[in-house]
Structures are given as structure tokens and as C-alpha cells.
Design an enzyme around this catalytic site. Structure first.
Site, short mmCIF file in Angstrom:
data_model
loop_
_atom_site.label_atom_id
_atom_site.label_comp_id
_atom_site.label_asym_id
_atom_site.label_seq_id
_atom_site.Cartn_x
_atom_site.Cartn_y
_atom_site.Cartn_z
CB SER A 161 -8.00 0.81 6.11
OG SER A 161 -8.77 1.98 6.09
CE LYS A 169 -3.82 1.96 2.77
NZ LYS A 169 -4.60 1.78 4.03
CB SER A 193 -7.88 3.62 3.13
OG SER A 193 -6.99 3.01 4.06
#
Lengths: 104, 500, 508
Positions: C176, C77, C152
Site C-alpha cells: 500500500s 495517511k 491503499s
């Protein structure tokens, strides 16, 4: 403790908060945010309902104390690396536009 | 600059009572920064002592320096503070280019040390300064203002930032308001900072070099009409960075505020700046709206919870503190508090003590450090402690005098050699041939030569005018270039001129 | 053979590498698929094929490929700081920034010999539940490109589910990792707070952020977790305990014997009287999964955690408050974007213009909200009160864990919702985190594992355990996964078509 008044975030307050947070928000954003934040505040203000007398706040989910490092020098970054990402640099320093406010 | 109207200092005291307060920032002398391993060495090239943590790069995290925390606790202990059993760092949120994270990591409502005191003496009277808190935080970077007059922020075209200083551990020591000092308020302020500096030196937690910004003071001053039950509005004079300036800043603010109060003008609660060159203060630029620092506990650091054992260990390791030490040394050396105060002011207590420890008598040691050596330091524009002579060498010099090897005049020449790096006193005396002449052949020859060269004077002496012998002594001293001992010369002359 | 690399589990890839396949082959296969598919999915923000292949070749040359994680590709990420590799946290304000250091998580994965495929898309600064808040475009759900992939960590979830990475690192502040894992049919685990280093994760909410694994199977997730976990002296909140043994627990769990395990079903998370906002399909799949656990010997009972009702408001005060402070460093002075430095603006104005243009709407909203909640006069009523509610939530967990070993709930109240459906309604968007927030606030570990489909979209099952008992999450999740796979006769993700062939979806 009193429950905060709900949904009372005015445009002026949002403007003040934006200044505190250094956000040059537009007028359209002020209107939009004031409305959205009023709804969010309505939702979050529910925390005021909790009976929390004598309840200590949690700041760390897993409690620990006295985490320290020995006073030992470690290598710093090379200066070229430090300044490589700078939007502007001069004389081996970070360059910024003129400062009007004196330091806090 | 300032066009303030001022009231004569003596006049101020006839109408107003001052209250002062001090916030002192001390850069600790740790090897590494507060929250990262970067070096704290003073004077490095800009931005060479930085890393992701002290530059506030995204993702970086702080880890507290154990030595900085222990130093803070030791300062608290030396000031008689209560050491917290639970203490936390907090974020003070504001925007300024010299703080890399957009907040300063400091302590807010949970400082490491609270409720201490420091007794200071001014003109034989003791004033107790209450300490409100001692807390630990990080220093900021340094801004260099370019394009304006005199490097000040005002009128500058742009600014340049060096983050070498950012993150150096900084201890803030805050006094409670100090009322009751009256006319002595400026001196009490100075005496407090002086004494605090002595303590910090004794603890070894900081080099406390004010010229390098190791110790910086903010001085609060307010005036209230004599007899008033309420204190006046205070001003905060920032960055007063020498002992002398502390006194001057308080004095100036008292005189300035008195003039305003006299004409019925209210004092603004404001930040002011001290100007070393003129000894005046001027207002900082007021902010358009009140700053709200939005303090909250720093979630990236865990609480510091000093247990009894840890604190007791640190307490046991405290050195003898300056006040106790001065009192003990005064007794040992047989000197008055005033005489001790001279030594303190000259920065000579440690030097004299070390000299005594090396074998000199206290009175000789004091005489040399406050006399000849103080003169040399003054001429060279340095501190006594920076002279190129050690207490052991001074003791050696004094020993040579006591032994009669040299006299005071020769000792000063020997000192020249020591300061010039020619070696220790004995070596210099040897190398430069400075030893006092004993009853040697060379001296006998010099005495005989003097009698021969001044037959009329010699005759007077023989004729009973004993006081005329001084001229002959002088002649011998001259030819021996001061190396002879005057008393010995006189005795030898007498033997020759009165025996025949 | 090469086409199947993208639908293998990591355990299978390990076997293939040990069996003679090269990391370069595996890596190239993934890069090819990224090239072919990512135009639609939008999972990646940065891919450097040359660097990845070079790295894979080096691992092959070292002869270590196939031992441990060596030679296995991984995606990170974009919140994870990577030395010399662009890191943006999904924000315009960090466009072009090349960090001079590695996050501990990145360094540990590199040391383990993994091959970095690229950096995945995310909601800006991890603020969001749909990955629609990225400054660099939306990411689509491989199950249905008109749907969000969760957030996210939506770039990571889309990449792993879509076959563009065998596994990925996500971060979880309020859900997330778990929520996007649930919405894309993956296993995602949020470790105990403090058990995976936060050093080098661009902070959103410091007291909540944790990095964790997103993978196709429970065993893979456990392997990735083991590789990144453990004490880090660079993170003061890192817990100094040995790296947990998780893969072993996952294997044991897959044997399907849960006798003696006490499972608590949290009433406040979709139980009776608390079904508002929950889709029936989600509740049905959840109930079936609970029954499956029971059939494996687990002792199931309902547990009430009344303070969980306040998790959402508490979270939406604490996280924005900390974020408002964490994001103050983005001031245009030392790195990243600077706007308005034209000689006409002073520094304050340049800072405000930079932040105005560098941050997206959701980030600005949360900064303003957090600034408000921390400001003098409101601190006690908002931030202070929320931290006390947090204590109540922790107490509810403690009380529950006195009676049961794990707590379970749906991971999300709904399946993946359509793109654009909630962007203008923050409160509706925030409701996506309803079930994941309590574990975040209490710092306890929680895993999401697939438990079926509803309307053709994945449903996630959440298992929460006491702090530092992450292995229980893996054990229970593995049991459920194994039982469902056995009943289905295939892996969950095998229901997602065309994972190793044609591009997914046809939408622009």
C-alpha cells in the site's frame, strides 16, 4: 493436512460467519458475498498445495522474544477525554443498550 | 429462583461418584495493568484508570508487564509446574461490551506453566490435585446493569461499563479433573482454593481479597454412577467467590444432578450461576449458536521464552511455601496437625508466628490469637489480621503477664486500650494504672480495711475455718478493682490472721 | 517564487527555508493548491488551514525553520492517529472521531518541527489497491484523473504527485505504499517490519503493517524515513536498533557506482513463464532499468523464488484473518458510529447494525473471509497453512540473499488502471499486489522508484533487501533515479504537467 474444499461457501455459511462477526448483512449482500468469496476462496485455497511438512509457521517476520515493560504506573487519560468519544455515557460510564447474551 | 429437586447429600454418595474440577482466576497485585501503565488500585472512580491501550482505542498496542509474567512463573513454580521455554499470548475473539478490543488477550495452546500439582488435606487425609495449566491473561471491565431487578443482567433496561478493571493481569489456574474424593469432594474443592490462596499470599503475587474479586472460581461438577468407567457430563458453575461458596456450590450441584440422574434425565453441559443468598445454582442463558473463539497467536506481542537462568533465579527467590512452613512450625511449636489446621482456618498462622518471633511462647501466642483476639475480631466482624493490634504488641502483652506486671483480666483491659489506639500495652498499662499491686502500702491498707470491715469473717479464720478467707480475698480484689494479685492477697491475709 | 514550492523536492524546500523563505509561505502555497486542486483529486479527508498556518508561524517564530525538517509541511495517511484531529481510516465507522493521543510516527514528525497539512484519503482500513474503497469518495491519479492513484495510500500518492504535499506518510501491509507510489511516479519505501513504530497506526494486519515514506525523490524518502524510524517501547514488535543512516546511502547511490553489487531478478515476478497479467510496457521499462543498473556496474542474475507464487493466496488469508480480529473493536460501544440504539434493539443487534452500516463492502468481505479462515475446523487448513507458506517465502528470500545483495522486480504488473474497472472483481483487484506481497510476508524492506512511462503512465521498479538492510534499497533506487534523471535531463515528476499552475484534469 487436507486441502479445503474449494468454492463451497454457501449462503448459510456466509450468514453464520456474518453473525459471528456481528455484521447485519442484507440478503443482497449474502448473495453477492457468497459468490465473491467463493472466487476468493478458490484463489486462496492454493496455499494447500504447498509442501509444508515440518515447516514451522511464521507469526513474526522478524523473530524477537521477551519484550516487556517494567511494572510502573503511568498517568491515565482524564475521564472527560475517555468518555468524550462515547456514543452514549451515563454516571461516568459507557452506556450500552440491554445485553441479552451472558458473557462468554 | 431455583425449584430444583434435590437428593439428600448422603443419598447421593450411595449411588454416584463425583468428579470435580476448578478454574481459578487470580488478579495479580501488580502496580500497573497487564499491557499498559494504568494503575490497578481498587475502588477508583469509574473510568479514571484507563488509557488508549486498555480502552482498545484504534492504533493502540500492548506491551507486557514483566512483573506479571514473573508472578505467573512463580505461581507455576510453587505448584510444581513445568515452565514453558516458549509461550505465547493468543487472541480469544468474541463480542462483549466489557472487552474493549473485541478479543481478550489470553493464552491458548502455549501457556506459561503446565503439569503441576497441589496436595490438600481434609480431615487428616491428603488429596493430590493435579494442575493442568497456569496461564496469564487480562481481566475484563465491569458491567453495571440498570433498570432491572437487583442489578442483574436479566430484565435490565441498559448497562453501564467501567473499564478500570479491564486489562488488570489475571492468572488462570486450571486443575485436571479430580476424581476419588467421594463424600469429601465439596471439602476438597474448598481446601484446594484455601491452600491455593495461602500459596498466593506467601508468594506475595496478589492480595487475594475474594470480596474485591481478586480471586474467582469456576467450579466443574459431574456425577457418574458408582462403578461406571466413564465420567458424567459436567456443569460449570461460574463466579463462585468465597471459600464457603466453593463447598456449597459443589454440594448443591451434586444433589441437583443426582435428582436428575435418578429420574433418568440427562445432565446438560452448561454454564450455571451460583447464588450466595440461597446457596443454589441456576442455568445461564444458553447461546443460540456455539461460540467459536477463533483463537490465534497475538501478533502484537512477541513470544515469552523464559530461559533456564531466568527460571532458576525466580525459583531461588521463592519463599517457604505454606505446607512446608506449617509442617516446620508444627514441629517447632509442638502442636498436632489438627491444632495447626485450627490456626490455618482462623487465618492466624502468620500472626502467631510473628508473635512468637517477638518473644512470646508458642502456646501463649496461640492462646491469645485463637481466644481473646479471635473473639474481638468476631465481635468487630473483621479478620484477625485487621485488628488494630500487632503481633509485637501481643507479645508485649504476654510478656507483661509473664512478668507478673498484669494478670489476664488486666491484660484484657490493656488490650481494650491498645485497640482504642491509646498506644502499646506497656504504655496503656502505665496510663490506665493497670499494673498489679505488689506488697505495697496501698495493698496493706486494703487488707487491713477488709479485716476491719468483716470482723466476723476474720474471727472465723482465726478460729481455724481457713476456707472463709476467700470472702476476704474477694473484698480486697473488689476494692483494688482487680489490680491486686489474688495469691499475694491471700498470703498477706494469712500472715495477719494466723500469726496473732 | 511561491508557486514553485509545490514542485520542489524537500531538500530544495530545506534550502529555501534556510535561505529566508518562511514555513508560513511554504505552507500557504500548499494550502492554496489544495484549495484549488483537491476538489478534483480528492486526496485529502481533512485539512485545517488555520491550524497548519498557526503551526508554521510558530516554527518560523522559533527560528528553527530550515534546520532539519523544521517548517516542512507533511501529509499523513488517515490511518495515522492524531490527537484532537479527526482520524477515520477511511471508514464511516470512525466518522468524527477525535483521538486522545498521537501515533508515534505523528509525534516524531511533530517533534521534528514539520507542519501537518492534513490527513489523506485511503481505502477503508487500508483494504484495497485503488483508494476506491474509501467511505469518503475516490481519489484520482494526477497523471490521469480517470485512473486510480493506487492504494491503499492513494490519498498520499495523489497529494505528493499532484503537488498538494511535498511528501507524505503511507502505510504498507501488502504493497500500500509501493503500489500507489509506482502508479503515481513517486518513491515509496516499506521499511523492515518492526523498524518503524506501529503505535497509533489503526491496525489492518498487525504482522504485516508498516508505515513509511512517500516522496518525490529517493533522498526525500530517506530523510522522511530517518525522521520516523527507530525503536519505540510502545510497540512490542519494534526492533531495538539505532535509526538507520539512509540519506547518506541515497546520496552515495546517486553517484552511480554500483560495481560489486549483486542484483537478483526474481523470475516469479514477471520473469520467463511468469508474465501472465503483466503489461508489456511494464516489463519493457523494467528490463531497461535492469540494464541501466548493469551499466553502472551491478552484477545481474536471475533468481528463482518458487514460494512467491503462493504469496497472494497466503496474504489473502493472513491479512483478512488478522483484520477480522483487529476490526472487532469497532462495536459502537466506546467511540465512533452507533446505529440502532433506539430502545428496540439489544446490544448485539446494535453492534451488528453499527458494523453493517459502518463498514464498506470490501471490509465486510474481508472480515467474513478472515472469520472463516480462523474458525475451528478451518484454522489449520487456512490460517495455519498460510503462516507456513510464509516461512517458505522467507526461506526463498534467505536463499536468494545468500547469492545476491538485492532482489528486483516490477512494483506492479500494470500501470494505473481505470477507476471502477476492478471494483466488482476482488480477485482481479488483489492481483495488483502480486509483486509487493512477498516482501510484506517476509518482513523485508522494499522500495519502489519510478522507471519510466508506459502509455503515458508511471511504471515502478521494486528493490528488495534483507531485513534491516533498508539502506541497500535507497542506494540502488538512488542510482537508478540519478541515471534516469541524467538521461532525461529532468526529474521524473517534471513530466507531469501543471504541477504548480492550473487544476489537473477536467473530469468531474
Amino acid at each position: 493436512m487436507s486441502t479445503p474444499s474449494q468454492g463451497q461457501l454457501s449462503r448459510d455459511e456466509v450468514a453464520h460467519l456474518a453473525r459471528l462477526a456481528r455484521l447485519a448483512v442484507t440478503d443482497e449482500e449474502l448473495v453477492l458475498f457468497a459468490g465473491q468469496l467463493a472466487a476468493v476462496l478458490d484463489a486462496v485455497a492454493q496455499v494447500g498445495k504447498a509442501g509444508v511438512e515440518d515447516v514451522p509457521p511464521t507469526t513474526h517476520a522478524v523473530p524477537m522474544t521477551n519484550v516487556m515493560r517494567e511494572d510502573v504506573v503511568r498517568p491515565s487519560l482524564p475521564r472527560e477525554t475517555v468518555l468524550a468519544g462515547a456514543p452514549a455515557a451515563e454516571d461516568d460510564r459507557f452506556r450500552v443498550p440491554r445485553i441479552l447474551q451472558e458473557e462468554a | 429462583m431455583s425449584t430444583d429437586t434435590l437428593v439428600d447429600y448422603d443419598q447421593v454418595l450411595t449411588r454416584y461418584e463425583p468428579v470435580i474440577g476448578l478454574e481459578t482466576h487470580v488478579e495479580l497485585g501488580t502496580a500497573s495493568k497487564m499491557f499498559c501503565g494504568c494503575s490497578t488500585t481498587f475502588g477508583a472512580e469509574p473510568n479514571t484508570q484507563t488509557c488508549p491501550v486498555c480502552l482498545g482505542l484504534p492504533g493502540s498496542l500492548p506491551v507486557a508487564n514483566a512483573m506479571a509474567i514473573e508472578s505467573t512463573i512463580r505461581i507455576g513454580l510453587a505448584l510444581g509446574c513445568r515452565i514453558a521455554t516458549w509461550s505465547r499470548f493468543a487472541r480469544k475473539n468474541y463480542f462483549y461490551p466489557d472487552i474493549p478490543k473485541g478479543f481478550q488477550t489470553t493464552q491458548y495452546d502455549e501457556p506459561l506453566c503446565t503439569a503441576g500439582h497441589l496436595d490438600v488435606e481434609v480431615d487428616g487425609e491428603t488429596y493430590r490435585v493435579e494442575i493442568e495449566r497456569v496461564h496469564l491473561e487480562e481481566d475484563t471491565g465491569k458491567n453495571l446493569h440498570v433498570g432491572g431487578a437487583t442489578g442483574r443482567i436479566h430484565g435490565a433496561d441498559h448497562s453501564l461499563i467501567d473499564y478500570n478493571r479491564a486489562g488488570i493481569p489475571l492468572v488462570e489456574i486450571v486443575t485436571r479433573p479430580i476424581p476419588g474424593a467421594g463424600a469429601k469432594a465439596p471439602e476438597v474443592a474448598k481446601a484446594y482454593v484455601t491452600e491455593l490462596r495461602e500459596i498466593l499470599l506467601a508468594l506475595g503475587v496478589s492480595e487475594v481479597r475474594m470480596e474485591q474479586g481478586n480471586l474467582r472460581c469456576d467450579v466443574n461438577t459431574s456425577l457418574a454412577p458408582i462403578g461406571s468407567l466413564e465420567w458424567g457430563t459436567r456443569t460449570e458453575t461460574k463466579n463462585v467467590n468465597s471459600l464457603r461458596s466453593v463447598e456449597r456450590a459443589v454440594r448443591f450441584e451434586m444433589r441437583r444432578q443426582a435428582a436428575l440422574l435418578d429420574e433418568g434425565t440427562r445432565i446438560l453441559q452448561e454454564t450455571r450461576h451460583f447464588h450466595e443468598d440461597t446457596g443454589t445454582t441456576s442455568p445461564g442463558r444458553s447461546k443460540e449458536e456455539a461460540t467459536d473463539y477463533r483463537y490465534f497467536p497475538e501478533p502484537d506481542l512477541v513470544p515469552v521464552a523464559p530461559d533456564e537462568e531466568w527460571v532458576a533465579k525466580l525459583a531461588a527467590m521463592l519463599p517457604e511455601l505454606p505446607a512446608a512452613r506449617r509442617s516446620r512450625l508444627s514441629d517447632e511449636w509442638g502442636i498436632t496437625p489438627t491444632e495447626m489446621a485450627w490456626l490455618v482456618n482462623a487465618g492466624a498462622v502468620e500472626l502467631v508466628s510473628d508473635t512468637v518471633a517477638a518473644g512470646a511462647s508458642p502456646s501463649d501466642a496461640r492462646k491469645w490469637w485463637l481466644g481473646e483476639l479471635a473473639r474481638r475480631a468476631n465481635d468487630a466482624g473483621t479478620d484477625l489480621s485487621d485488628l488494630a493490634v500487632t503481633p509485637a504488641q501481643v507479645a508485649e502483652l504476654i510478656g507483661l503477664i509473664s512478668a507478673g506486671t498484669i494478670n489476664d483480666q488486666l491484660a484484657r483491659q490493656a488490650l481494650d486500650g491498645v485497640l482504642a489506639g491509646e498506644g502499646g500495652p506497656a504504655a496503656v498499662v502505665e496510663a490506665r494504672g493497670l499494673a498489679v499491686m505488689g506488697d505495697s502500702d496501698e495493698l496493706v491498707a486494703a487488707v487491713d480495711a477488709a479485716i476491719e470491715a468483716n470482723p466476723d469473717v476474720a474471727e472465723k479464720v482465726r478460729g481455724g475455718k481457713v476456707q472463709a478467707i476467700g470472702a476476704l480475698v474477694g473484698a480486697v480484689m473488689k476494692t483494688t478493682r482487680g489490680k491486686a494479685d489474688a495469691a499475694t492477697v491471700k498470703r498477706m491475709l494469712e500472715e495477719r490472721l494466723t500469726a496473732s | 517564487m511561491s508557486t514553485s514550492f509545490t514542485s520542489m523536492t524537500v531538500s530544495e524546500l530545506q534550502a529555501a527555508l534556510a535561505d529566508g523563505a518562511t514555513s508560513a509561505d511554504v505552507t500557504r502555497t500548499y494550502l492554496d493548491r489544495i484549495e484549488a486542486e483537491d476538489g478534483v483529486l480528492g486526496a485529502y479527508l481533512h485539512v485545517d488551514p488555520e491550524a497548519a498556518l498557526e503551526r508554521a508561524a510558530a516554527v518560523d517564530a522559533s527560528g528553527k525553520a530550515g534546520t532539519g525538517l523544521a517548517g516542512i509541511p507533511v501529509a499523513l495517511k488517515d490511518v495515522v492517529v492524531t490527537e484532537g484531529i479527526p482520524t477515520t481510516s477511511g471508514s464511516r465507522i470512525l466518522e468524527g472521531w477525535k483521538p486522545p493521543y498521537d501515533a508515534t510516527v505523528a509525534a516524531r514528525l511533530a517533534a521534528a518541527g514539520t507542519v501537518l497539512l492534513g490527513k489523506t484519503n485511503m481505502d477503508e482500513f487500508a483494504m484495497g489497491s485503488s483508494t476506491e474503497n474509501s467511505a469518503y469518495g475516490v481519489t484520482r491519479n494526477p497523471w490521469n484523473p480517470e485512473r486510480i492513484p493506487g492504494g491503499s495510500s492513494g490519498g498520499s500518492s495523489a497529494a505528493v504527485a499532484g503537488g498538494l504535499a511535498p511528501w507524505a506518510i503511507g502505510t504498507d501491509t501488502g504493497g500500500s505504499i509501493r503500489q500507489p507510489a509506482a502508479l503515481t511516479g513517486l518513491v515509496g519505501h516499506k521499511p523492515t517490519y518492526g523498524s518503524v513504530s506501529r503505535y497509533g497506526l489503526i491496525a489492518f494486519s498487525s504482522s504485516l503493517d508498516q508505515a513509511g515514506p512517500m516522496a518525490r525523490t529517493v533522498l526525500d524518502a530517506a530523510l522522511l524515513h530517518e525522521a520516523i524510524g527507530g525503536h519505540d517501547p510502545l510497540d512490542s514488535t519494534s526492533i531495538d536498533v539505532p535509526v538507520p543512516v539512509l540519506a547518506e546511502c541515497a546520496r552515495r547511490g546517486a553517484e552511480g557506482d554500483l560495481s560489486g553489487l549483486k542484483v537478483g531478478v526474481v523470475r516469479e515476478l514477471g520473469g520467463q513463464g511468469h508474465t501472465d497479467g503483466y503489461e508489456q510496457g511494464v516489463l519493457d521499462r523494467f528490463t531497461e532499468a535492469v540494464a541501466l543498473l548493469e551499466s553502472m556496474g551491478a552484477e545481474v542474475r536471475e533468481v528463482s523464488c518458487p514460494a512467491f507464487d503462493l504469496a497472494l493466496p497466503a496474504y489473502y488469508l493472513i491479512a483478512p484473518s488478522e483484520a477480522s480480529s483487529n476490526l472487532s473493536r469497532f462495536d459502537g460501544v466506546r467511540y465512533g458510529l452507533r446505529v440502532g440504539d433506539d430502545g428496540n434493539h439489544d446490544l448485539d443487534e446494535v453492534m451488528a447494525l453499527t458494523r453493517e452500516q459502518g463498514f464498506g463492502a470490501e471490509v465486510k468481505r474481508r472480515i467474513i473471509l478472515g472469520t472463516y479462515a480462523l474458525s475451528s475446523g478451518y484454522y489449520e487448513a487456512y490460517y495455519g497453512q498460510a503462516q507456513k507458506v510464509r516461512t517458505l517465502i522467507s526461506r526463498d528470500f534467505s536463499a536468494a540473499y545468500a547469492d545476491v545483495d538485492v532482489l528486483v522486480s516490477p512494483t506492479t504488473p500494470t500501470v494505473a488502471f481505470p477507476l471502477g474497472s476492478r471494483v466488482d472483481d476482488p480477485v482481479a483487484m488483489y492481483a495488483a499486489d502480486l509483486c509487493t506481497l512477498p516482501a510484506s510476508l517476509a518482513g523485508v524492506p522494499a522500495i519502489s522508484v519510478p522507471c519510466g512511462l508506459s502509455d503515458g503512465l508511471p511504471v515502478g521498479f521494486q528493490v528488495m533487501a534483507p531485513a534491516l538492510a533498508d539502506e541497500r534499497c535507497y542506494q540502488v533506487a538512488a542510482a537508478l533515479e540519478a541515471a534516469q534523471d541524467a538521461a532525461r535531463g529532468s526529474r521524473f515528476l517534471d513530466q507531469l504537467p501543471r504541477r504548480d499552475a492550473e487544476p489537473v484534469g477536467g473530469a468531474a
